[in-house]
Motif scaffolding. Structure first.
Motif, mmCIF file in Angstrom:
data_model
loop_
_atom_site.group_PDB
_atom_site.id
_atom_site.type_symbol
_atom_site.label_atom_id
_atom_site.label_comp_id
_atom_site.label_asym_id
_atom_site.label_seq_id
_atom_site.Cartn_x
_atom_site.Cartn_y
_atom_site.Cartn_z
ATOM 1 N N GLY A 92 -38.486 20.077 12.510
ATOM 2 C CA GLY A 92 -38.897 18.545 11.848
ATOM 3 C C GLY A 92 -37.426 17.863 11.919
ATOM 4 O O GLY A 92 -37.411 16.362 12.363
ATOM 5 N N ALA A 93 -36.227 18.230 12.017
ATOM 6 C CA ALA A 93 -35.083 17.892 12.254
ATOM 7 C C ALA A 93 -34.898 17.565 13.681
ATOM 8 O O ALA A 93 -34.294 16.358 14.351
ATOM 9 C CB ALA A 93 -33.733 18.770 12.039
ATOM 10 N N THR A 94 -35.421 18.284 14.656
ATOM 11 C CA THR A 94 -35.336 18.068 16.188
ATOM 12 C C THR A 94 -36.254 16.678 16.651
ATOM 13 O O THR A 94 -35.723 16.134 17.072
ATOM 14 C CB THR A 94 -35.809 19.302 16.839
ATOM 15 O OG1 THR A 94 -34.900 20.368 16.726
ATOM 16 C CG2 THR A 94 -35.819 18.998 18.205
ATOM 17 N N VAL A 95 -37.232 16.725 15.833
ATOM 18 C CA VAL A 95 -38.085 15.562 16.173
ATOM 19 C C VAL A 95 -37.803 14.206 15.608
ATOM 20 O O VAL A 95 -37.505 13.243 16.247
ATOM 21 C CB VAL A 95 -39.671 15.977 15.502
ATOM 22 C CG1 VAL A 95 -40.503 14.564 15.652
ATOM 23 C CG2 VAL A 95 -40.347 16.943 16.267
ATOM 24 N N GLU A 96 -37.038 14.258 14.445
ATOM 25 C CA GLU A 96 -36.616 13.308 13.851
ATOM 26 C C GLU A 96 -35.246 12.726 14.411
ATOM 27 O O GLU A 96 -35.271 11.416 14.858
ATOM 28 C CB GLU A 96 -36.173 13.541 12.277
ATOM 29 C CG GLU A 96 -35.487 12.404 11.574
ATOM 30 C CD GLU A 96 -34.641 12.654 10.372
ATOM 31 O OE1 GLU A 96 -34.068 11.916 9.891
ATOM 32 O OE2 GLU A 96 -34.938 13.786 9.895
ATOM 33 N N LEU A 97 -34.292 13.837 14.913
ATOM 34 C CA LEU A 97 -33.184 13.190 15.637
ATOM 35 C C LEU A 97 -33.441 12.731 16.964
ATOM 36 O O LEU A 97 -32.813 11.809 17.482
ATOM 37 C CB LEU A 97 -32.227 14.407 15.717
ATOM 38 C CG LEU A 97 -31.713 14.908 14.217
ATOM 39 C CD1 LEU A 97 -30.656 16.094 14.371
ATOM 40 C CD2 LEU A 97 -30.669 13.649 13.742
ATOM 41 N N ALA A 98 -34.320 13.375 17.728
ATOM 42 C CA ALA A 98 -34.684 12.848 19.109
ATOM 43 C C ALA A 98 -35.245 11.431 18.713
ATOM 44 O O ALA A 98 -34.883 10.415 19.901
ATOM 45 C CB ALA A 98 -35.655 13.738 19.883
ATOM 46 N N ALA A 99 -36.331 11.065 18.172
ATOM 47 C CA ALA A 99 -36.963 9.940 18.038
ATOM 48 C C ALA A 99 -35.818 8.844 17.496
ATOM 49 O O ALA A 99 -36.057 7.680 17.861
ATOM 50 C CB ALA A 99 -38.091 9.977 17.184
ATOM 51 N N THR A 110 -25.474 7.797 10.560
ATOM 52 C CA THR A 110 -24.680 8.405 10.784
ATOM 53 C C THR A 110 -24.337 9.753 9.906
ATOM 54 O O THR A 110 -24.459 10.834 10.297
ATOM 55 C CB THR A 110 -23.045 7.864 11.127
ATOM 56 O OG1 THR A 110 -23.096 7.070 12.193
ATOM 57 C CG2 THR A 110 -22.223 8.916 11.556
ATOM 58 N N ALA A 111 -24.373 9.152 8.606
ATOM 59 C CA ALA A 111 -24.524 10.342 7.653
ATOM 60 C C ALA A 111 -25.876 11.138 7.603
ATOM 61 O O ALA A 111 -25.726 12.540 7.540
ATOM 62 C CB ALA A 111 -24.361 9.830 6.355
ATOM 63 N N ALA A 112 -26.956 10.501 7.876
ATOM 64 C CA ALA A 112 -28.233 11.298 7.917
ATOM 65 C C ALA A 112 -28.314 12.237 9.073
ATOM 66 O O ALA A 112 -28.810 13.136 8.959
ATOM 67 C CB ALA A 112 -29.353 10.182 7.972
ATOM 68 N N ARG A 113 -27.698 11.791 10.101
ATOM 69 C CA ARG A 113 -27.729 12.747 11.397
ATOM 70 C C ARG A 113 -26.913 13.873 11.058
ATOM 71 O O ARG A 113 -27.232 15.130 11.252
ATOM 72 C CB ARG A 113 -27.019 12.088 12.583
ATOM 73 C CG ARG A 113 -27.161 12.829 13.571
ATOM 74 C CD ARG A 113 -26.521 12.041 14.863
ATOM 75 N NE ARG A 113 -27.206 10.848 14.884
ATOM 76 C CZ ARG A 113 -26.527 9.592 14.898
ATOM 77 N NH1 ARG A 113 -25.490 9.705 14.445
ATOM 78 N NH2 ARG A 113 -27.502 8.414 15.139
ATOM 79 N N THR A 114 -25.928 13.770 10.384
ATOM 80 C CA THR A 114 -24.827 15.006 10.147
ATOM 81 C C THR A 114 -25.386 15.763 9.057
ATOM 82 O O THR A 114 -25.608 17.158 9.231
ATOM 83 C CB THR A 114 -23.300 14.349 9.641
ATOM 84 O OG1 THR A 114 -22.792 13.486 10.720
ATOM 85 C CG2 THR A 114 -22.593 15.524 9.300
ATOM 86 N N LEU A 115 -26.030 15.135 8.211
ATOM 87 C CA LEU A 115 -26.486 16.245 6.951
ATOM 88 C C LEU A 115 -27.864 16.772 7.547
ATOM 89 O O LEU A 115 -28.123 17.836 7.143
ATOM 90 C CB LEU A 115 -26.978 15.136 5.795
ATOM 91 C CG LEU A 115 -25.990 14.445 4.938
ATOM 92 C CD1 LEU A 115 -26.247 13.456 4.016
ATOM 93 C CD2 LEU A 115 -24.852 15.817 4.362
#
Length: 376
Positions: free
Chosen positions: A269-276, A301-306
């Motif tokens: 889920g994190a991979t799909v979210e960050l790529a999109a 920025t905070a969401a990506r880090t967390l």
């Protein structure tokens, strides 16, 4: 016999006998200057008589530059309040938790299944509250169910929520069957509760992805520039975020021995979210700018880090000692949940920002028009 001087027709610029005396004929003087500049002449002021091409850099009137009417916005900001942003998160959490609960049920992870079904029911209840709070009056939600309109994402989403909610509730209530006596009529109900809960859980898991992503279609169907342009990426951002949130709930609430599937799904889920989300932030030119400015930029920025920290911590917890693994797993789950919430808030805030500055509306429109003209 020539007419009297007061009755003579005044000579026009370019005709014999025309002579301009400064300060005596302001209108005629202006006309002369316009004529000398080539305005109104078929030759465009060229000495050789050639017709001036359209779009010539030497034309008298320059190309229009971008400006707004007194700097005012072209679009009105969305009427949705922050309750809708909260609804995006709670709906995604409910969908992701129902999917993880079905996986836990298939693997026989009883404690994780109970925690996730309870989380899903709580989240869908919060979703209904936030949606009704935004509508203003509860009967408006009922009135939306009186009409089914396939072309309206809001109408379709209302029915999705109405189907998902009872299925999620039935799966959660079925967990109470373990508290019933083993004999008598209640014992029969206890034996039926397990299969009925599994069936309802599968139904909730099937409709969960629809609940998590229909809001992306709803946002993209508006005229808000930063919601409309990334219509291809938004469903993947919301879907991946929902899966990460459900995995975060499992990592936070379930024992480490029952979080193996949650850790793997959190990474997916994190991979799909960050790529999109990365494509949403970079692939749409000027319209992607609000995702980097102010509150939306800080939130993303905070969401990506967390999200990265939560996904990595969920996998690392599998290789740590028991007590340390529990702490790391809980922190990772909290990070994933917070990252999912900030992602939804960032998307909501960026859309609002893009309606307040007219350049996000006018400049992309002109670029698309020029592209079509070049293609033709």
């Amino acid at each position: 016999m020539s007419p009297e001087p007061s009755q003579q027709t005044p000579h026009q610029p370019g005709q014999p006998g025309f002579e301009h005396v400064p300060g005596t004929d302001p209108i005629g003087g202006q006309a002369a200057r316009m004529w000398d500049a080539g305005m109104g002449s078929r030759t465009g002021g060229n000495k050789d008589g050639r017709r001036r091409r359209r779009g010539d850099v030497n034309a008298v009137v320059p190309d229009a530059e971008f400006r707004s009417y007194y700097g005012r916005a072209v679009l009105k900001p969305p009427v949705w309040t922050h309750e809708i942003a909260y609804y995006l998160f709670s709906g995604g959490l409910a969908a992701g938790s129902s999917l993880l609960a079905a996986v836990a049920d298939a693997h026989g992870d009883v404690f994780a299944r109970r925690a996730l079904r309870t989380t899903s029911l709580t989240a869908v209840g919060a979703s209904a509250y936030f949606l009704i709070a935004d509508l203003g009056r509860p009967e408006r939600f009922y009135n939306m169910l009186r009409v089914a309109k396939v072309t309206s994402p809001m109408s379709v989403g209302t029915y999705i929520l109405s189907v998902f909610g009872p299925l999620s509730g039935a799966a959660a209530v079925a967990e109470l069957g373990a508290l019933l006596p083993e004999r008598g009529a209640l014992g029969l109900l206890r034996r039926v509760a397990g299969p009925a809960g599994s069936l309802a859980g599968v139904g909730a898991a099937v409709t969960g992805p629809l609940l998590a992503t229909y809001t992306a279609v709803l946002f993209a169907d508006t005229a808000v520039p930063s919601w409309h342009e990334p219509y291809r990426e938004l469903p993947f951002v919301f879907g991946g975020s929902a899966l990460a949130a459900g995995s975060g709930a499992a990592l936070l609430l379930a024992p480490v021995s029952q979080t193996g599937s949650a850790a793997r799904l959190a990474a997916i889920g994190a991979t799909v979210e960050l790529a999109a989300a990365h494509r949403m932030e970079t692939a749409h030119g000027l319209v992607s700018e609000p995702f980097h400015l102010g509150r939306p930029g800080r939130f993303l920025t905070a969401a990506r880090t967390l999200t990265v920290a939560g996904a990595a911590g969920g996998i690392a917890a599998r290789f740590l000692p028991r007590r340390a693994a529990r702490v790391v797993s809980a922190l990772s789950g909290a990070s994933l949940l917070t990252g999912s919430f900030l992602t939804r808030m960032a998307v909501f805030e960026a859309g609002v920002v893009s309606t307040k500055d007219p350049k996000y509306v006018v400049v992309p429109q002109r670029e698309r028009l020029e592209a079509r003209q070049r293609a033709s």
